[in-house]
Design a protein around this motif. Structure first.
Motif, PDB file in Angstrom:
ATOM      1  N   ARG A   1     -97.574  12.050-113.180  1.00 48.03           N
ATOM      2  CA  ARG A   1     -97.091  10.775-113.702  1.00 48.03           C
ATOM      3  C   ARG A   1     -96.459   9.934-112.591  1.00 48.03           C
ATOM      4  O   ARG A   1     -96.722   8.748-112.450  1.00 48.03           O
ATOM      5  CB  ARG A   1     -96.063  11.049-114.801  1.00 48.03           C
TER       6      ARG A   1
ATOM      7  N   LYS B   1     -81.765  14.570-114.423  1.00 49.03           N
ATOM      8  CA  LYS B   1     -80.888  14.136-115.521  1.00 49.03           C
ATOM      9  C   LYS B   1     -80.990  15.052-116.741  1.00 49.03           C
ATOM     10  O   LYS B   1     -79.996  15.295-117.407  1.00 49.03           O
ATOM     11  CB  LYS B   1     -81.142  12.671-115.872  1.00 49.03           C
TER      12      LYS B   1
ATOM     13  N   TYR C   1     -92.088   2.332-127.275  1.00 48.26           N
ATOM     14  CA  TYR C   1     -90.755   2.846-126.910  1.00 48.26           C
ATOM     15  C   TYR C   1     -89.700   2.304-127.878  1.00 48.26           C
ATOM     16  O   TYR C   1     -88.809   3.022-128.317  1.00 48.26           O
ATOM     17  CB  TYR C   1     -90.374   2.459-125.468  1.00 48.26           C
TER      18      TYR C   1
ATOM     19  N   TYR D   1     -91.383   3.268-108.868  1.00 46.64           N
ATOM     20  CA  TYR D   1     -90.122   4.002-109.059  1.00 46.64           C
ATOM     21  C   TYR D   1     -88.979   3.404-108.242  1.00 46.64           C
ATOM     22  O   TYR D   1     -87.822   3.495-108.637  1.00 46.64           O
ATOM     23  CB  TYR D   1     -90.312   5.499-108.783  1.00 46.64           C
TER      24      TYR D   1
ATOM     25  N   GLU E   1     -85.296  10.836-125.660  1.00 46.87           N
ATOM     26  CA  GLU E   1     -86.118   9.644-125.889  1.00 46.87           C
ATOM     27  C   GLU E   1     -87.265   9.612-124.890  1.00 46.87           C
ATOM     28  O   GLU E   1     -87.038   9.933-123.728  1.00 46.87           O
ATOM     29  CB  GLU E   1     -85.264   8.404-125.661  1.00 46.87           C
ATOM     30  N   PRO E   2     -88.438   9.164-125.238  1.00 48.55           N
ATOM     31  CA  PRO E   2     -88.844   8.864-126.599  1.00 48.55           C
ATOM     32  C   PRO E   2     -88.923  10.149-127.403  1.00 48.55           C
ATOM     33  O   PRO E   2     -89.284  11.189-126.865  1.00 48.55           O
ATOM     34  CB  PRO E   2     -90.228   8.223-126.421  1.00 48.55           C
TER      35      PRO E   2
ATOM     36  N   LYS F   1     -95.247  16.121-114.358  1.00 48.10           N
ATOM     37  CA  LYS F   1     -94.349  15.043-113.961  1.00 48.10           C
ATOM     38  C   LYS F   1     -94.801  14.439-112.627  1.00 48.10           C
ATOM     39  O   LYS F   1     -94.739  13.246-112.409  1.00 48.10           O
ATOM     40  CB  LYS F   1     -92.931  15.578-113.854  1.00 48.10           C
TER      41      LYS F   1
ATOM     42  N   SER G   1     -83.278   2.636-120.293  1.00 50.43           N
ATOM     43  CA  SER G   1     -84.584   3.069-119.764  1.00 50.43           C
ATOM     44  C   SER G   1     -85.615   1.961-119.915  1.00 50.43           C
ATOM     45  O   SER G   1     -86.444   1.740-119.027  1.00 50.43           O
ATOM     46  CB  SER G   1     -85.109   4.298-120.530  1.00 50.43           C
TER      47      SER G   1
HETATM   48  P1  TMP Z   1     -88.662  11.835-119.773  1.00 50.90           P
HETATM   49  O1  TMP Z   1     -89.504  12.312-118.624  1.00 50.90           O
HETATM   50  O2  TMP Z   1     -87.235  11.622-119.420  1.00 50.90           O
HETATM   51  O3  TMP Z   1     -88.871  12.645-121.017  1.00 50.90           O
HETATM   52  O4  TMP Z   1     -89.167  10.334-120.121  1.00 50.90           O
HETATM   53  C1  TMP Z   1     -90.442  10.067-120.465  1.00 50.90           C
HETATM   54  C2  TMP Z   1     -91.023   8.890-119.714  1.00 50.90           C
HETATM   55  O5  TMP Z   1     -90.888   7.708-120.488  1.00 50.90           O
HETATM   56  C3  TMP Z   1     -90.385   8.592-118.366  1.00 50.90           C
HETATM   57  O6  TMP Z   1     -91.426   8.351-117.429  1.00 50.90           O
HETATM   58  C4  TMP Z   1     -89.630   7.325-118.603  1.00 50.90           C
HETATM   59  C5  TMP Z   1     -90.418   6.650-119.675  1.00 50.90           C
HETATM   60  N1  TMP Z   1     -89.658   5.700-120.507  1.00 50.90           N
HETATM   61  C6  TMP Z   1     -89.904   4.339-120.395  1.00 50.90           C
HETATM   62  O7  TMP Z   1     -90.732   3.907-119.596  1.00 50.90           O
HETATM   63  N2  TMP Z   1     -89.229   3.486-121.214  1.00 50.90           N
HETATM   64  C7  TMP Z   1     -88.320   3.907-122.142  1.00 50.90           C
HETATM   65  O8  TMP Z   1     -87.733   3.090-122.862  1.00 50.90           O
HETATM   66  C8  TMP Z   1     -88.073   5.345-122.258  1.00 50.90           C
HETATM   67  C9  TMP Z   1     -87.098   5.857-123.254  1.00 50.90           C
HETATM   68  C10 TMP Z   1     -88.764   6.189-121.420  1.00 50.90           C
END
Ligand code: TMP
Length: 207
Positions: free
Chosen positions: A153, A17, A70, A162, A40-41, A150, A100
């Protein structure tokens, strides 16, 4: 009243994405639109500090702390950046937003869905994206694509987590068909981009 246009990207980790998000931002800028983009975040001074806490492997966070962080990050971004930009009639493109939190914290972690909907509304002053592009890939595909940090995680949270997040996203999308467009992200970057572009072209009436 907001006069700009608010577009968000959603999807599980390593769905591709962010690549599509960056492409769209460049494409819209080239077309001459006044665009601002955020992730975000993060995306704002305090939000970026919160991001560091959230994504630090060493942070030991309860599920509730994670949720509030968040939301706190989002409130800062909404009030200090997104609302002013929309008032200036800009196109705001965001890599992740409230969906999210529904997908990850409610469907994924199992926190109360109704409560999260309420808190999402509270922390954003009921701000909703005009268009959301959900890049959907099976968890297996995202695991294959993920690299280094990643991957850690993803593996730490586990495949089942997931799968719940992905299922959650698809449920949210079924409920809000008009706003959320699901794009199959299994193909390569170009194939996926053509689908994203055609959705946005139609939405913004770009010839
Ligand atoms: P990213 O990898 O897209 O930068 O997102 C960071 C991580 O944060 C991803 O594992 C998803 C998680 N996330 C949440 O769990 N809740 C949320 O509200 C947001 C915005 C991200």
């Amino acid at each position: 009243m907001n006069k700009g246009i608010f577009i968000t990207f959603e999807g599980i980790d390593a769905s591709g994405k962010t690549t599509q998000f960056k492409r769209l931002v460049n494409y819209l800028k080239k077309k001459g639109f006044d665009v601002v983009s955020f992730r975000e975040p993060g995306g704002e001074e305090v939000s970026e500090k919160i991001r560091k806490i959230l994504l630090d492997n060493k942070s030991s966070l309860t599920l509730e702390t994670e949720l509030f962080l968040y939301l706190a990050s989002r409130t800062q971004l909404v009030f200090h950046k997104i609302i002013p930009a929309l008032k200036d009639k800009k196109i705001v493109v965001c890599d992740r937003f409230s969906d999210s939190t529904l997908a990850y914290q409610a469907y994924g972690r199992g926190l109360n869905l109704k409560l999260i909907r309420m808190l999402n509304n509270f922390s954003t002053k009921n701000l909703r994206p005009d268009l959301t592009i959900l890049i959907d890939v099976p968890v297996k595909v995202s695991l294959k694509r993920a690299k280094n940090k990643k991957k850690d995680r993803l593996e730490r949270s586990g495949t089942l987590f997931y799968q719940r997040v992905r299922g959650g996203y698809l449920k949210i999308a079924r409920k809000e068909k008009k706003r959320i467009k699901v794009v199959d992200g299994k193909g390569g970057i170009e194939v996926t981009w053509r689908k994203v572009k055609s959705i946005v072209d139609e939405f913004l009436k770009i010839e």
